[in-house]
Design a protein around this motif. Structure first.
Motif, PDB file in Angstrom:
ATOM      1  N   LEU A   1      45.088  47.282  31.832  1.00  0.00           N
ATOM      2  CA  LEU A   1      44.742  48.309  33.006  1.00  0.00           C
ATOM      3  C   LEU A   1      44.929  47.094  34.039  1.00  0.00           C
ATOM      4  N   PHE A   2      44.240  45.889  34.627  1.00  0.00           N
ATOM      5  CA  PHE A   2      43.715  45.729  35.570  1.00  0.00           C
ATOM      6  C   PHE A   2      44.958  44.909  36.029  1.00  0.00           C
ATOM      7  N   PHE A   3      46.265  44.195  35.151  1.00  0.00           N
ATOM      8  CA  PHE A   3      47.304  43.950  35.224  1.00  0.00           C
ATOM      9  C   PHE A   3      48.438  44.675  36.076  1.00  0.00           C
ATOM     10  N   LEU A   4      48.336  45.786  34.931  1.00  0.00           N
ATOM     11  CA  LEU A   4      49.432  46.831  35.479  1.00  0.00           C
ATOM     12  C   LEU A   4      48.776  47.556  37.081  1.00  0.00           C
ATOM     13  N   ILE A   5      47.524  47.930  37.157  1.00  0.00           N
ATOM     14  CA  ILE A   5      46.473  48.271  38.434  1.00  0.00           C
ATOM     15  C   ILE A   5      47.376  47.710  39.543  1.00  0.00           C
ATOM     16  N   MET A   6      46.726  46.329  39.293  1.00  0.00           N
ATOM     17  CA  MET A   6      46.828  44.816  40.378  1.00  0.00           C
ATOM     18  C   MET A   6      48.513  44.473  40.542  1.00  0.00           C
ATOM     19  N   ASN A   7      48.936  44.627  39.814  1.00  0.00           N
ATOM     20  CA  ASN A   7      50.702  45.017  40.325  1.00  0.00           C
ATOM     21  C   ASN A   7      51.134  45.844  41.162  1.00  0.00           C
ATOM     22  N   LEU A   8      50.893  46.763  40.807  1.00  0.00           N
ATOM     23  CA  LEU A   8      51.700  48.694  41.181  1.00  0.00           C
ATOM     24  C   LEU A   8      50.617  48.187  42.963  1.00  0.00           C
ATOM     25  N   LEU A   9      49.407  47.866  42.704  1.00  0.00           N
ATOM     26  CA  LEU A   9      48.772  47.414  44.575  1.00  0.00           C
ATOM     27  C   LEU A   9      49.366  46.962  45.597  1.00  0.00           C
ATOM     28  N   GLU A  10      49.966  45.432  44.582  1.00  0.00           N
ATOM     29  CA  GLU A  10      50.641  44.329  45.036  1.00  0.00           C
ATOM     30  C   GLU A  10      52.398  44.517  45.298  1.00  0.00           C
ATOM     31  N   GLY A  11      52.944  46.008  44.920  1.00  0.00           N
ATOM     32  CA  GLY A  11      53.750  46.089  45.285  1.00  0.00           C
ATOM     33  C   GLY A  11      54.910  45.133  43.494  1.00  0.00           C
ATOM     34  N   LYS A  12      54.581  45.330  43.160  1.00  0.00           N
ATOM     35  CA  LYS A  12      55.689  44.009  42.703  1.00  0.00           C
ATOM     36  C   LYS A  12      56.110  45.151  41.762  1.00  0.00           C
ATOM     37  N   ASP A  13      57.724  45.139  41.081  1.00  0.00           N
ATOM     38  CA  ASP A  13      59.204  45.672  40.450  1.00  0.00           C
ATOM     39  C   ASP A  13      58.404  45.767  38.837  1.00  0.00           C
ATOM     40  N   ALA A  14      59.000  46.562  38.430  1.00  0.00           N
ATOM     41  CA  ALA A  14      58.322  46.609  37.356  1.00  0.00           C
ATOM     42  C   ALA A  14      58.811  45.486  35.783  1.00  0.00           C
ATOM     43  N   ASN A  15      60.207  44.500  36.252  1.00  0.00           N
ATOM     44  CA  ASN A  15      60.169  43.364  35.932  1.00  0.00           C
ATOM     45  C   ASN A  15      59.115  41.817  36.331  1.00  0.00           C
ATOM     46  N   THR A  16      59.039  42.283  37.353  1.00  0.00           N
ATOM     47  CA  THR A  16      58.400  40.587  38.007  1.00  0.00           C
ATOM     48  C   THR A  16      56.696  41.317  37.331  1.00  0.00           C
ATOM     49  N   SER A  17      56.449  42.959  37.144  1.00  0.00           N
ATOM     50  CA  SER A  17      55.444  42.635  36.184  1.00  0.00           C
ATOM     51  C   SER A  17      55.180  42.365  35.012  1.00  0.00           C
ATOM     52  N   ALA A  18      56.289  43.129  34.206  1.00  0.00           N
ATOM     53  CA  ALA A  18      56.184  42.118  32.821  1.00  0.00           C
ATOM     54  C   ALA A  18      55.732  41.411  32.928  1.00  0.00           C
ATOM     55  N   ALA A  19      56.067  40.490  33.492  1.00  0.00           N
ATOM     56  CA  ALA A  19      56.689  38.510  33.480  1.00  0.00           C
ATOM     57  C   ALA A  19      55.265  38.164  33.798  1.00  0.00           C
ATOM     58  N   LYS A  20      54.713  38.804  34.505  1.00  0.00           N
ATOM     59  CA  LYS A  20      53.129  38.554  34.634  1.00  0.00           C
ATOM     60  C   LYS A  20      52.504  38.300  34.277  1.00  0.00           C
ATOM     61  N   ILE A  21      52.304  39.769  32.887  1.00  0.00           N
ATOM     62  CA  ILE A  21      51.279  40.049  32.354  1.00  0.00           C
ATOM     63  C   ILE A  21      51.420  38.615  31.242  1.00  0.00           C
ATOM     64  N   ARG A  22      52.914  38.800  30.380  1.00  0.00           N
ATOM     65  CA  ARG A  22      52.890  38.319  29.403  1.00  0.00           C
ATOM     66  C   ARG A  22      52.578  36.779  29.904  1.00  0.00           C
ATOM     67  N   ARG A  23      52.902  35.901  31.008  1.00  0.00           N
ATOM     68  CA  ARG A  23      52.455  34.952  31.373  1.00  0.00           C
ATOM     69  C   ARG A  23      50.755  34.914  30.747  1.00  0.00           C
ATOM     70  N   SER A  24      50.004  35.770  31.528  1.00  0.00           N
ATOM     71  CA  SER A  24      49.133  35.561  31.942  1.00  0.00           C
ATOM     72  C   SER A  24      48.050  36.523  31.334  1.00  0.00           C
ATOM     73  N   PHE A  25      48.054  37.298  30.407  1.00  0.00           N
ATOM     74  CA  PHE A  25      47.119  38.294  29.728  1.00  0.00           C
ATOM     75  C   PHE A  25      46.720  37.323  28.593  1.00  0.00           C
ATOM     76  N   TRP A  26      47.012  36.511  27.702  1.00  0.00           N
ATOM     77  CA  TRP A  26      46.000  35.830  26.867  1.00  0.00           C
ATOM     78  C   TRP A  26      45.731  35.336  27.291  1.00  0.00           C
ATOM     79  N   PRO A  27      45.723  33.347  28.525  1.00  0.00           N
ATOM     80  CA  PRO A  27      45.336  33.525  28.732  1.00  0.00           C
ATOM     81  C   PRO A  27      43.737  33.860  29.317  1.00  0.00           C
ATOM     82  N   ALA A  28      43.897  35.238  30.386  1.00  0.00           N
ATOM     83  CA  ALA A  28      42.936  35.754  30.837  1.00  0.00           C
ATOM     84  C   ALA A  28      42.229  36.501  29.509  1.00  0.00           C
TER      85      ALA A  28
END
Length: 237
Positions: free
Chosen positions: A166-193
């Motif tokens: 939920l944190f990654f989804l809302i923060m990407n939304l507040l940053e104004g990122k599109d769906a593809n960029t948000s998904a790529a960022k979540i795949r890259r950062s979720f598991w290490p976090a």
């Protein structure tokens, strides 16, 4: 009857009795004191004012705690939301400061980052954590066998992954990122976090769930999250 130079009174027998002599005025109230005495009296006022100021500053933590406890009792969700928003913003400022020193960057801090974290902490972290801890108390009461272990497992394997996503989804939304960029960022950062969350937060949440009173658990987590949000902000960069 008045006698010149002294005050007298009469009793019932008509006997004149002089009034008792007045006590001498203190030297600090007399106009005929020496210049040195007057200077000593005037220097005492700033010293007393300074002592009062220092006492007021020393009492600030106690007064702030008393006000917080009052707000926590009257408006629990609002008090926890406000503390979450403030500490989340401070965590982002800490992350930017560390990153700036590491890169030796001379640019100014990005104030939009603390604003986004403050909004997220106020609207999401504080209220959601408040109701989660209450739900945990109701669903797994202390008298249940292995209640502490069950609460910790619920927090670590259910609440933590969902909350982080939920944190990654809302923060990407507040940053104004599109769906593809948000998904790529979540795949890259979720598991290490999430791995870092399990490593850092498991002992802290065990202490929080087991020993901290339920009304202070959000504040305890917010203080620890000051550094956790700093890590997440650095990871996002």
């Amino acid at each position: 009857m008045l006698v010149r130079g002294s005050a007298v009174d009469h009793d019932g027998a008509g006997i004149v009795r002089p009034s008792p002599p007045r006590a001498p005025r203190p030297a600090s109230l007399r106009w005929d004191r020496s210049p040195g005495q007057r200077r000593a009296g005037t220097t005492m006022a700033p010293a007393a004012s300074r002592l009062r100021t220092e006492a007021a500053l020393a009492a600030l933590p106690r007064r702030a705690l008393a006000h917080y406890l009052l707000l926590l009792r009257l408006y629990p969700v609002l008090a926890k939301a406000a503390s979450s928003g403030i500490l989340s913003a401070l965590g982002n400022l800490l992350a930017q400061t560390i990153e700036k020193k590491r890169r030796k960057d001379s640019q100014n801090l990005d104030l939009s980052g603390p604003l986004r974290y403050a909004v997220y902490g106020f609207l999401v972290t504080g209220p959601l954590s408040h109701y989660f801890y209450l739900f945990m108390e109701h669903w797994i009461p202390p008298e249940v066998p292995l209640a502490r272990v069950k609460r910790l497992l619920l927090d670590r394997f259910v609440f933590a992954p969902a909350f982080l996503l939920l944190f990654f989804l809302i923060m990407n939304l507040l940053e104004g990122k599109d769906a593809n960029t948000s998904a790529a960022k979540i795949r890259r950062s979720f598991w290490p976090a999430l791995r870092t969350n399990w490593q850092m937060w498991t002992p802290l949440q065990f202490i929080n769930i087991s020993y901290v009173p339920v009304q202070f658990r959000v504040l305890f987590a917010n203080l620890a999250a000051l550094f956790w949000y700093a890590y997440l902000a650095c990871l996002g960069k």
